[in-house]
Design an enzyme around this catalytic site. Structure first.
Site, PDB file in Angstrom:
ATOM      1  N   GLU A   1       7.712  -1.695  -2.033  1.00  0.00           N
ATOM      2  CA  GLU A   1       8.033  -1.894  -0.620  1.00  0.00           C
ATOM      3  C   GLU A   1       9.358  -2.631  -0.428  1.00  0.00           C
ATOM      4  O   GLU A   1       9.632  -3.154   0.645  1.00  0.00           O
ATOM      5  CB  GLU A   1       6.902  -2.633   0.102  1.00  0.00           C
ATOM      6  CG  GLU A   1       5.567  -1.926   0.037  1.00  0.00           C
ATOM      7  CD  GLU A   1       5.598  -0.520   0.608  1.00  0.00           C
ATOM      8  OE1 GLU A   1       6.400  -0.265   1.523  1.00  0.00           O
ATOM      9  OE2 GLU A   1       4.823   0.335   0.133  1.00  0.00           O
TER      10      GLU A   1
ATOM     11  N   ASP B   1       9.873   7.384  -0.488  1.00  0.00           N
ATOM     12  CA  ASP B   1       8.586   7.879  -0.966  1.00  0.00           C
ATOM     13  C   ASP B   1       8.644   9.369  -1.278  1.00  0.00           C
ATOM     14  O   ASP B   1       9.104  10.177  -0.453  1.00  0.00           O
ATOM     15  CB  ASP B   1       7.502   7.650   0.087  1.00  0.00           C
ATOM     16  CG  ASP B   1       7.274   6.178   0.381  1.00  0.00           C
ATOM     17  OD1 ASP B   1       7.772   5.340  -0.386  1.00  0.00           O
ATOM     18  OD2 ASP B   1       6.593   5.872   1.374  1.00  0.00           O
TER      19      ASP B   1
END
Length: 729
Positions: free
Chosen positions: A125, A216
């Site tokens: 993240e 992602d």
């Protein structure tokens, strides 16, 4: 001379610990596999790929041929394998020993399985803390990738973000690439030509400029609509084709090649940060809205536009403030980590068990259940359950590593959750109870060691910024992931389901309601709290015997202004799977007549599914675990889960005034968002025995509640025995 522009393309593929097999298989078929198939058709397209540890282990078990293909592509230098923490933890959340251990363990796994050298890592993240630099360097990391948002927050202008930089702490350095937020938003959502034009702009500004896309892998096939866009409509094929057609000025570069061939832009010290959206999600709802508006206002005002890079939200660590449940998981994880660290310095009876404990600890540090943003995160019970399962597994293994006896009981007090107040841990070889005297004397964790399940991995219902969009309703609400699109409502009537809790949804919560309060009033939250016990502070003391421990919690409070003392004694014996709760109210005036309800929550036992139900004393099925029940004069109720092999049973004695308990049950359901849209999620089941309290001659009232948790086979045997006794057999 360098080509006009070099393009570093980095993908991050991840599935959390505890995710459902079908969900991961679907992601494999829709995203990971077709992407790799297409990549192999374009050998000139070189990428860096991070596959998280939980996903890599799943692939090894289910599709080892995929990993074999990665190894071949890595050997051919078409893919660079990127490392990271094994279980995809937020490294800023971990002590240094676990950061280093996670990275080293996963790099070793990757290098052994894929027969390649790993020099870089993916920061989960992109949550960054400057203290991480030295730990990453110690673990052997040479480079990583963050967002350009981090660099802008440090004061670097856009013109200096087309290169990598060095960062330092404690005299240790690593290289850091700035991933482009612009490219994150256009790939794969805008035309492929838009990315080419952006690269052309960078090339015109500086010869040899570096462009970094890092995001992602699931946005290529798993995110809503992207499988059709990327593969059926051919977006990815066109994108790769354009990159190949422009090879005369665009070169696909691997991060390690850039590190070896180029000098850095300089040395920069980056602030604690994550990507822009994450810093907003870490704020409370009103602050989220204010932060977004402030940023928009600064962008649109020429006099303030230079301030835009410095308008950001909060620290990722404050998700533990937003969601106390995240702090409970973190605190539990730290108990295991500290115990493991202490044991490493002592003699270990069972080294295999010690290694198993370390592995489970790392798996319990997987980040997804510790926060919430555009994805389900902490709102998903199966992810919270998975964290606790691993942490309980680690504790069980540490018991074996220490050579703990087969039967034992202990009570220990400490500030476990870092709030400067004392909590109490009461446990034996079957059950692990965690109590918070300062917060209503609540029982906030109830671990079943055999089933490796926390019955109190609950989640309170609280306000979220996106609830405003839920209230707007289907056909008007905008998607949180892509505001240009309408939001998806996965269930009907979500606006009517939004409800917020004023106290923690845990167990041993002591309520006083109006005498005529109904089950519907309680479930809807309309019933008013008439006492100060549900959230008040209790005094705690521990009574110890060799094979029996008792935690006594007591509070002098009031109901409707009437002073009284409420005490609850929680008793656990060695070898027992039953917790005894003795309640006593004292100093009651003669005319005292009030409605006491003691709340218990049970989580991880889903509603509206087969094999999970309420049962009465005779074993009769009373409905699924989301059923609203209003049972009169009921001393016994069980919750049964065939899937987890759990039967939790509440048995209430006759109260000292001769009164029998009634029992209310109802579900706690939250309205939350995930990448699939807005949805209703069952978080826990409330069971609330209640009594009309009147005093005896001494001004007291008391009752005993026994909470037993067994496997279903044991429970069935006990029920059969009870029936035989009742029949006189």
């Amino acid at each position: 001379m360098h080509p006009a522009v070099r393009f570093v393309f980095v993908l991050h593929d991840h599935q959390p610990v505890g995710n459902f097999h079908g969900v991961v298989e679907d992601a494999y078929q829709k995203s990971y596999l077709p992407f790799l198939d297409l990549l192999q058709q374009h050998p000139a397209i070189r990428i860096a790929l991070h596959t998280s540890g939980p996903l890599a282990e799943w692939l090894e078990s289910n599709h080892p041929e995929y990993l074999d293909r990665l190894a071949s592509l890595a050997a051919a230098k078409q893919i660079e394998i990127v490392g990271g923490g094994f279980s995809e933890p937020i490294l800023a959340m971990l002590p240094s020993r676990d950061r280093i251990g996670q990275i080293r363990q996963y790099n070793h796994w990757l290098e052994q399985r894929l027969q390649t050298t790993v020099t870089g890592m993916w920061v989960a993240e992109r949550v960054w803390d400057s203290s991480m630099t030295a730990d990453l360097a110690t673990a052997g990391v040479e480079w990583t990738i963050l967002d350009d948002f981090h660099f802008k927050a440090a004061g670097l202008p856009n013109e200096e973000l087309d290169r990598y930089w060095i960062t330092e702490s404690d005299g240790r350095t690593i290289g850091v690439f700035p991933g482009s937020e612009h490219l994150r938003y256009v790939i794969p959502f805008a035309s492929p030509d838009e990315t080419i034009e952006h690269l052309r702009f960078l090339a015109s500004r500086r010869q040899g400029a570096l462009a970094v896309f890092s995001d992602d892998g699931e946005k290529f096939g798993v995110w809503p609509g992207t499988h059709k866009t990327c593969f059926q409509d051919g977006w990815l094929q066109r994108f790769f084709g354009l990159l190949e057609a422009n090879q005369d000025w665009i070169t696909m570069a691997l991060p390690s090649d850039v590190i070896r061939s180029d000098p850095p832009g300089g040395t920069i010290w980056l602030p604690e940060c994550s990507y822009r959206e994450m810093t907003e999600w870490a704020l409370q709802p009103e602050q989220q809205v204010a932060c977004v508006k402030a940023r928009q206002n600064a962008k649109s005002d020429p006099n303030q536009s230079l301030l835009v890079p410095f308008v950001r939200g909060g620290s990722w660590k404050n998700f533990r403030y937003r969601y106390p449940e995240a702090n409970e998981m973190y605190a539990r994880m730290m108990v295991v980590s500290n115990r493991l660290a202490r044991l490493s310095e002592q003699s270990i009876t069972d080294k295999t068990a010690y290694q198993q404990a370390a592995t489970s600890l790392y798996r319990g540090q997987c980040n997804c259940a510790y926060w919430h943003g555009a994805f389900g995160g902490i709102y998903l019970p199966h992810l919270r359950n998975a964290v606790y399962k691993e942490l309980i597994t680690a504790e069980n293994a540490l018991d074996r590593a220490e050579g703990r006896p087969a039967t034992w009981v202990e009570a220990v007090s400490s500030d476990y959750d870092f709030d400067s107040k004392t909590e109490v841990r009461l446990s034996n070889e079957h059950i692990d109870l965690w109590l918070a005297p300062s917060v209503g004397g609540m029982l906030y964790e109830f671990d079943l060691r055999k089933q490796r399940h926390n019955l109190l991995a609950t989640l309170d219902r609280r306000q979220e910024a996106y609830h405003d969009q839920v209230l707007v309703g289907p056909g008007e609400a905008r998607s949180i992931i892509d505001p240009s699109q309408l939001a998806t409502f996965k269930h009907e009537g979500l606006a009517e389901k939004i409800q917020y809790d004023e106290y923690r949804r845990k167990s041993c919560i002591d309520h006083f309601f109006d005498v005529d309060a109904s089950a519907a009033d309680i479930a809807s939250g309309r019933a008013l709290e008439r006492g100060d016990f549900a959230t008040g502070s209790y005094e705690a003391s521990i009574r110890r015997n060799p094979d029996r421990m008792q935690v006594l919690l007591s509070r002098k409070g009031n109901v409707w202004g009437i002073p009284l003392t409420l005490s609850k004694a929680i008793t656990l014996s060695a070898g027992s799977d039953t917790v005894e709760l003795g309640y006593r109210l004292e100093d009651l005036p003669d005319n005292f007549c009030q409605h006491l309800a003691i709340e218990f929550n049970f989580s991880g036992l889903p509603s509206r599914t087969t094999g999970r139900c309420f049962r009465n004393k005779d074993g009769l099925d009373l409905g699924h675990l989301g059923t609203h029940l209003d049972l009169k004069e009921t001393s016994h109720l069980s919750l049964e889960d065939n899937w987890l092999n759990i039967q939790a049973t509440l048995d209430c004695s006759v109260a000292s005034n001769g009164g029998h308990a009634g029992m209310w049950t109802f579900p706690i359901e939250s309205v939350s968002q995930s990448e699939g849209g807005f949805e209703l999620i069952h978080q826990s089941t409330v069971v609330m025995p209640h009594w009309i309290v009147t005093p005896d001659a001494s001004g007291c009232w008391q009752v005993v509640i026994k909470l037993s948790v067994t496997g279903l086979a044991e429970a069935t045997e006990s029920l059969d025995q009870a029936k035989k006794i009742s029949a006189g057999i």
